[in-house]
Design a protein around this motif. Structure first.
Motif, short mmCIF file in Angstrom:
data_model
loop_
_atom_site.label_atom_id
_atom_site.label_comp_id
_atom_site.label_asym_id
_atom_site.label_seq_id
_atom_site.Cartn_x
_atom_site.Cartn_y
_atom_site.Cartn_z
N PRO A 1 22.25 28.66 7.42
CA PRO A 1 22.01 30.06 7.06
C PRO A 1 21.11 30.19 5.82
O PRO A 1 20.21 31.03 5.81
CB PRO A 1 23.42 30.59 6.77
N SER A 2 21.35 29.36 4.81
CA SER A 2 20.57 29.53 3.58
C SER A 2 19.10 29.19 3.79
O SER A 2 18.25 29.59 3.00
CB SER A 2 21.15 28.66 2.46
N GLN A 3 18.80 28.46 4.86
CA GLN A 3 17.40 28.11 5.11
C GLN A 3 16.69 29.18 5.93
O GLN A 3 15.53 29.48 5.68
CB GLN A 3 17.32 26.78 5.87
N VAL A 4 17.38 29.73 6.90
CA VAL A 4 16.68 30.61 7.85
C VAL A 4 17.00 32.10 7.67
O VAL A 4 16.30 32.95 8.21
CB VAL A 4 16.96 30.20 9.32
N CYS A 5 18.05 32.40 6.90
CA CYS A 5 18.42 33.80 6.77
C CYS A 5 17.94 34.38 5.44
O CYS A 5 17.80 33.67 4.46
CB CYS A 5 19.93 33.97 6.86
N ASP A 6 17.73 35.67 5.44
CA ASP A 6 17.35 36.40 4.24
C ASP A 6 18.47 37.43 4.04
O ASP A 6 18.77 38.20 4.96
CB ASP A 6 16.01 37.08 4.50
N SER A 7 19.07 37.44 2.87
CA SER A 7 20.26 38.30 2.67
C SER A 7 19.94 39.77 2.91
O SER A 7 20.83 40.56 3.17
CB SER A 7 20.83 38.10 1.28
N ARG A 8 18.66 40.13 2.86
CA ARG A 8 18.31 41.53 3.12
C ARG A 8 18.31 41.86 4.60
O ARG A 8 18.28 43.02 4.98
CB ARG A 8 16.92 41.83 2.54
N TYR A 9 18.30 40.82 5.42
CA TYR A 9 18.12 41.05 6.85
C TYR A 9 19.30 40.52 7.66
O TYR A 9 19.13 39.86 8.68
CB TYR A 9 16.81 40.40 7.33
N LEU A 10 20.51 40.81 7.20
CA LEU A 10 21.70 40.37 7.93
C LEU A 10 22.32 41.54 8.68
O LEU A 10 22.30 42.67 8.21
CB LEU A 10 22.73 39.77 6.96
N ASN A 11 22.86 41.25 9.83
CA ASN A 11 23.60 42.22 10.65
C ASN A 11 22.78 43.47 11.04
O ASN A 11 23.15 44.60 10.73
CB ASN A 11 24.90 42.64 9.93
N PRO A 12 21.67 43.25 11.76
CA PRO A 12 20.85 44.37 12.23
C PRO A 12 21.61 45.20 13.26
O PRO A 12 22.34 44.66 14.09
CB PRO A 12 19.65 43.68 12.88
N GLN A 13 21.43 46.49 13.19
CA GLN A 13 22.16 47.42 14.06
C GLN A 13 21.22 48.06 15.08
O GLN A 13 20.04 48.25 14.82
CB GLN A 13 22.81 48.53 13.22
N THR A 14 21.78 48.42 16.19
CA THR A 14 21.07 49.17 17.22
C THR A 14 21.39 50.66 17.02
O THR A 14 22.54 51.05 17.02
CB THR A 14 21.50 48.69 18.63
N GLY A 15 20.36 51.44 16.85
CA GLY A 15 20.50 52.86 16.57
C GLY A 15 19.65 53.19 15.36
O GLY A 15 18.71 52.45 15.06
N PRO A 16 19.92 54.26 14.64
CA PRO A 16 20.99 55.21 14.93
C PRO A 16 20.61 56.24 15.99
O PRO A 16 19.44 56.60 16.14
CB PRO A 16 21.21 55.88 13.57
N PHE A 17 21.62 56.67 16.71
CA PHE A 17 21.47 57.71 17.71
C PHE A 17 21.94 59.05 17.14
O PHE A 17 23.04 59.13 16.58
CB PHE A 17 22.28 57.36 18.96
N PHE A 18 21.11 60.05 17.30
CA PHE A 18 21.42 61.40 16.82
C PHE A 18 22.16 62.12 17.94
O PHE A 18 21.62 62.35 19.02
CB PHE A 18 20.12 62.12 16.47
N LEU A 19 23.41 62.47 17.70
CA LEU A 19 24.22 63.14 18.72
C LEU A 19 24.07 64.66 18.56
O LEU A 19 24.51 65.22 17.55
CB LEU A 19 25.69 62.73 18.59
N GLU A 20 23.48 65.27 19.52
CA GLU A 20 23.20 66.70 19.42
C GLU A 20 24.48 67.52 19.31
O GLU A 20 25.44 67.28 20.04
CB GLU A 20 22.37 67.16 20.63
N GLY A 21 24.50 68.42 18.39
CA GLY A 21 25.66 69.28 18.20
C GLY A 21 26.70 68.75 17.24
O GLY A 21 27.63 69.47 16.85
#
Lengths: 335, 335, 335, 335
Positions: free
Chosen positions: A56-76
Motif C-alpha cells: 500500500p505505501s508504494q502504490v497508494c496515495d492517502s488522498r486517493y483512498l476509497n473512491p465512491q460511485t456517485g453522488p446521485f441527486f435524488l429529486e424531491g
C-alpha cells in the motif's frame, strides 16, 4: 417499476478526478425516486493494489483512498426526509480481491489518533482468489503454506449521503450520514435508510467487500470492485437521525462514534425510540424489551469512528410495518 | 465418569453470609478434576425482587447484589494451569424471572463513573413468566397493554475464578478472571476456559438469565434462580490469559475492559494469537485470517467493564483440536 | 498535638511479606485521630531497580510492585466517615531516584488491555541523581550526551484506604478508595480526604516520586524511597465518594476511571456538587461557576484507571470553610 | 513591519452568509506573510443570546453556531508548510459576555453521541458583566443571590485552517486543523502553529471567551465578541501534524480526539518527537524527559472531539530555538 440507469466507474480515470468525500462534490446524475441503478464501484484502493508484490505505501496515495460511485441527486429529497437504498445485486467484478496490513491503520495497532511510540506492524498484501461459481473466497497465508476457502458474502462497506452542518467528510469516516460503516449487513436484500441533510441527498456508495469479519479487524476486508444494482427511493417527512437497515429478518440501527460505547449507545437509543414508536409502548418499556431481544455485532473497529449495529429480530414484531413499508416495496423491484 | 456432587444454595440464608466476590472467600468444597456438580444459584437480587410492586432501591442492598455459588477448590489447579467448566444444564428454578430499571445503572444512562448531572431514569420492575414446557419467556409492558413471547435461552452471566495480584473483585465486575461477563454464549453446551491465578482456582458462578440481548442494554436481563449442572476439569500447564469459550460451532475469546474498543482489542489479539498457534501460521497471517472470518457480538455494555466476544467458526478450522480436546471430552460427560 | 509514631519499612524484608493491595491485609498499627506518623516508604520497585545496567524485566516480579506502608487502622473510623491525611514532610531517603521504560506499560504504548500486535518499546532504565541541598533532580539521557537539572518536587503517587464492596485492589490501580492516583498535587502541604469503607479505614501510602509530569507519561516517575511525616485525622459523619485534596490555594476533586473522559466527569460532577453545597447555590449555578473557574490537570494516563484532577482556586471562595476546616487544623500540626 | 489590514465582521449580516466551517468557503482576503490584521469576531451565538430571558433553543439555529472571521488566504502557503498566528490583542468588544446550559450539550450531560435516555438538564442563560478597566468578569448565580468577580483572561476558542483530505469541518469540531480547541492558552502573547493542508492555508478564527475553565465544563465559556489583532506568518517546508502553541514560558502541543486518552496520546507523542528533534536526543530519552517535566491541562471536554494540551516549560530548554524562532520574531511585531 422505476427508471433504469447504468453508471460505470472509469477505472482508468485520473485518480484525482474520482470522488473521495460525502458532500462537497457535484452530482453525477439526477434520479427520480424508484430509479434502479446498475453501477460499478472501484475497490478501496482504486484498483492499484493488485499483487502480493505491491505494498500500500508504494502504490497508494492517502488522498486517493476509497473512491465512491456517485453522488446521485435524488429529486424531491429535502432536509427532514429519508432516502432508502435497497441492494438488489452486489457482485464482484473480477476474480480477485485484496487485503493488506497498512502501517498505523487497523484495529490491533496504534494509529495517528490512538498514537503510540511503537514501530508499525509489517506491511503486507494478500490476494484472494474469488470463485464466483462456487461462491468461495480463497485465503492463502503469506508466510507459510496454509489456505482456506471462505464463503463469499459480498457487501458494500461505504454507503452514505452528504453530511449536515455543511460538512464534507472523507469516505474513510462513518457517521450520522452513513459513510464508511463497514458492516457486513449491507449485503444483497438489505435496505439502508439515510436521513437527508441537503437538497437531493447526494447518495454515493462503494468499498465493496467479497466478505469481512464483524469489526473488520485489520481495517482491510477482501476488497474488490463490484457490479451492483440498487434501487433508490424517498420517504417524505420522516427523519432518520442515524442510518438504519432492514432485511427480511431484522430491523437494524447503527451508531458510529468513539469511544465504542458511544457507538453502542447511539445504536441502542435509536432502537429504543424506534420500538417505542412502532409498538406504541413507553420509552422505559421499550428499553426493557430491547434489553432482552437485540443482537449487537460490532461493524468496524478500525475506522475514523467505530460502528456498532443493533438488530431487532422481526420475528418478535408481528404485523409491524416499519419505515412506511419501504423495504417490502423495494424488495419487489423488477428491472 | 467423574464424581457427582450436589450443592444447594440456601435461599433463606442471612444475605451477609453469601458470596459476592471472586477471591477473598474460603472454598465451600474441594473437588477433583472431572467432578460433576449439580448446584442451585440464586438470582442476581438474591430473590428479594419478586414483584412489580417492589423497586430495587427499596428491597436491595448494594452490598448484597449478585450472590455466587461457590467457590469450589479444584484440586491440583495451580498458577499457569487452565480450569475448564462445561455447562450440562442451566434450568430456571422457578416460573418467573425479573428485570428492572435501576437508577444510574445500565447502558443507556449515566452511572457513578460515566457521571453526569442529569436525573436518573424512572425506577421500574418487570416480572417475566417462564413457560418451561414451551420454553418461552413472557414480556409484559408495564405502561401499556403489550406482551410478547420470547424464546427461553438460559445462561449464566457470571462465571469466574479468583483474580491475579491478590485482588478480590466484586461479582459485578468482569475481567481476566471471568466474573460478570454477561455473555449469552454461556449457555448449555458451552465450555468456558479460565486461567488459574491461585491454588485451587476457586471457581464460582451465578447470575442466571432466562435470556438477554447482546449487550444486556439496561443492565438487567431476565434474572432467575437456576438449577444447573456443570462439569469441572483441569488443563495442566496451559495458560489462558483471558476467558475463552468453546461450543460445537465456535472457538471464542473474550475481552473485558473500558473503553469498549479495549475489550474488542483484547478479544481479537487473543484470537489472533490462538489462531497463529493452532494453525501454525504467522501472527500477520492470523491477523489477516481473523479480519475476514470472526463474528464479534458485544456481551455487556453495562457493567464495571464492558465485555466483547470474538467468535471463530469451527467450520473454518477442520481437524483443529483446541485446548487439548477438552470440550470434546467434557461434552461426553455422563452423570 | 497528637500522638507521634515512627514506622520504618524493612528494606531487607522478604518481598512477599510486603503490602501490595488496598484492603485484604491486616493493619500494622492502630492509631487515634490526630496521630503524627513518621514513616519510610519503599520505592515502587522495592529498591531492586538501582542501576542503569538493570532492567525491570530482569529484577522485578510483577507480584511485588509498588509496596505500600501500612495499613494503619484509624480508631473510630466507620463507613460514612472521612479520613484526612496531611503531608508534613516527603523527603527522598537516598541520593538517587529511578525511572524506566517497562514493556507494555505506560501512556504511549499498547498495554495488556489496550492490546495491540506491535512489538514492545525498548526496555531501559534511567537513574536520577537527587541533590537534596539545592533541591534538584538530575536527568541524564541514556543514548546521547544530554543532561538537565529539574526542580525537586517530592510527592506520593499512592495514598488510599480499603475499597468498598469487600474488594481488594492492587496498589497499581486508582479508584474511589484513592490508591495509585499519581497526582503531583500530593505534595507537602496537601491534605487528602478519603471516604471510609471499612472499620478503621486502613490507610496505606507509598510510591514516592522526586518529581513527575502531569500524566506520568511513560508510567514511571522519578521513583524513590521517602522519609515522610503525615498526620491522620477523622471527620465523622461526612461521606467523600471520591478522593479530594486541599492545599492553601486549591480545593481539589479527583476522578479515576477509563475512558479518561469518565475520570474528567467524576472529578467535575464532584466539584459541582461540592460548590453547590459550600456556596449554597443550585446545581446549575454551580455547574456554570465551575465552567468558568477550575483548572484541570491530568494526573496519570498510564495506570489501570486514569486520574483527572479538578482544582478550584480558593481565591474565588472567600470565607468558605470546606471539610469542617480540617486542612486549616492539620497544617498547624506540631510534632 | 508587515502590512496592516482591518477587517470588521458584520454583526447585522444575514446569519446564513457567515462562515461556520473550516474549509469549503471562499477567502475574504488574501494576505502576505507578516501581515497584521485587526479584526472583530462575533460571539459563538452570533450575538443573539444577549439576555437571561432568552434561551439558546429559542434564539439559536444549530446551523448558525460559532461564526468565524475569515478565511484569510496566506500567499505562498502550500501543503507541507506551517502557518503561524500570533495574538497581539484579544479585547472584549462589549461590556457583557454570555454563557448558557444547552440541552444535550456539554461535559456533564449526555449528548447526541454519548446518547442516553435521560431528560436534558434545565436550559438557562447567564449574562456576565465585563469590567474592562479592572479586568473583571462578574458571575451572578441565577437561582440564588450569589456573585463573584473573576479575573478577565480573554482568549479565542476557535483558530484553524482548512482540513486535509478535502474535508470541510464544522466550527464546532477541533482536530488536526485546529478549530474549536477551546484552550485558555490561546491568549495574548501566544503563537499558534498550524500545518497547511491547502493552498493559502485559509485561516479563520473566532469564539472569543472573556475567560473559561480548563475543560470548558458545560460547553459554554464567557462568550463575547472580540476586537483582536493578530499577525500571520509562514514557515516554509516545515510540517506541523497537530496544532502547537508557543508562549514566552511554554512550548505546547495539542491533541484533539475521542476518547480523551487519545487526545492525551496525540499531544504527548507530538511532544516526545518535538523534544527528540530539538534536543537531539533519542525517542526513548525524550519519552523519559517528557515523563518528568510536562504540564497537561485538559482544554475542552465538551466538543465533537476533546482537546488535551501538553506544555513543556521553556525554563528546561535553555538556548533551544523552536519553529525557526518564529515566536520571538512575531512578539516583536509593531503595528
Amino acid at each position: 417499476m422505476g427508471e433504469f440507469i447504468e453508471f460505470e466507474s472509469d477505472e482508468d480515470a485520473d485518480r484525482s478526478k474520482l470522488v473521495y468525500t460525502f458532500g462537497g462534490v457535484e452530482p453525477v446524475l439526477s434520479i427520480r425516486p424508484g430509479t434502479v441503478i446498475r453501477a460499478t464501484t472501484l475497490d478501496a484502493f482504486g484498483g492499484v493494489l493488485n499483487s502480493i508484490d505491491k505494498l500500500p505505501s508504494q502504490v497508494c496515495d492517502s488522498r486517493y483512498l476509497n473512491p465512491q460511485t456517485g453522488p446521485f441527486f435524488l429529486e424531491g429529497a429535502e432536509l427532514g426526509d429519508t432516502l432508502a437504498v435497497h441492494f438488489i445485486q452486489i457482485e464482484p467484478r473480477y476474480k480477485w480481491g485484496v487485503s493488506a496490513s497498512i502501517p498505523f491503520f487497523g484495529g490491533l495497532t496504534s494509529t495517528p489518533e490512538t498514537a503510540m511510540l511503537q514501530e508499525a506492524l509489517p506491511e503486507m498484501t494478500w490476494i484472494y482468489e474469488l470463485d464466483k461459481v462456487n461462491r468461495l473466497v480463497r485465503y492463502e497465508a503469506r508466510e507459510s503454506k496454509f489456505g482456506l476457502d471462505l464463503p463469499m458474502d459480498p457487501m458494500h462497506g461505504t454507503v452514505g449521503v452528504a453530511p449536515p452542518l455543511r460538512e464534507v467528510r472523507s469516505s474513510l469516516a462513518p457517521g450520522c450520514w452513513g459513510g464508511n460503516m463497514d458492516t457486513p449487513e449491507m449485503r444483497v436484500g438489505a435496505t439502508c435508510y439515510l436521513g437527508v441533510n441537503v437538497e437531493g441527498a447526494l447518495l454515493s456508495f462503494g468499498d465493496g467487500h467479497a466478505r469481512q469479519s464483524e469489526g473488520e479487524t485489520c481495517g482491510v476486508a477482501v476488497e474488490c470492485a463490484m457490479d451492483s444494482v440498487i434501487v433508490v427511493d424517498l420517504i417524505k417527512h420522516m427523519q432518520t437521525p442515524w442510518p438504519r437497515l432492514e432485511t427480511d429478518e431484522y430491523l437494524m440501527t447503527t451508531g458510529s462514534s468513539k469511544p465504542m460505547e458511544d457507538a453502542f449507545r447511539v445504536a441502542h437509543v435509536e432502537m429504543v425510540r424506534w420500538m417505542s414508536e412502532l409498538l406504541e409502548i413507553s420509552t422505559m418499556d421499550a428499553y426493557q424489551l430491547v434489553t432482552q431481544t437485540v443482537l449487537t455485532p460490532v461493524a468496524n473497529a478500525c475506522d475514523k469512528a467505530y460502528t456498532v449495529v443493533c438488530k431487532m429480530p422481526k420475528a418478535f414484531l408481528k404485523n409491524v410495518v416499519a419505515m412506511k413499508g419501504m423495504h417490502e416495496k423495494l424488495k419487489k423491484t423488477t428491472w
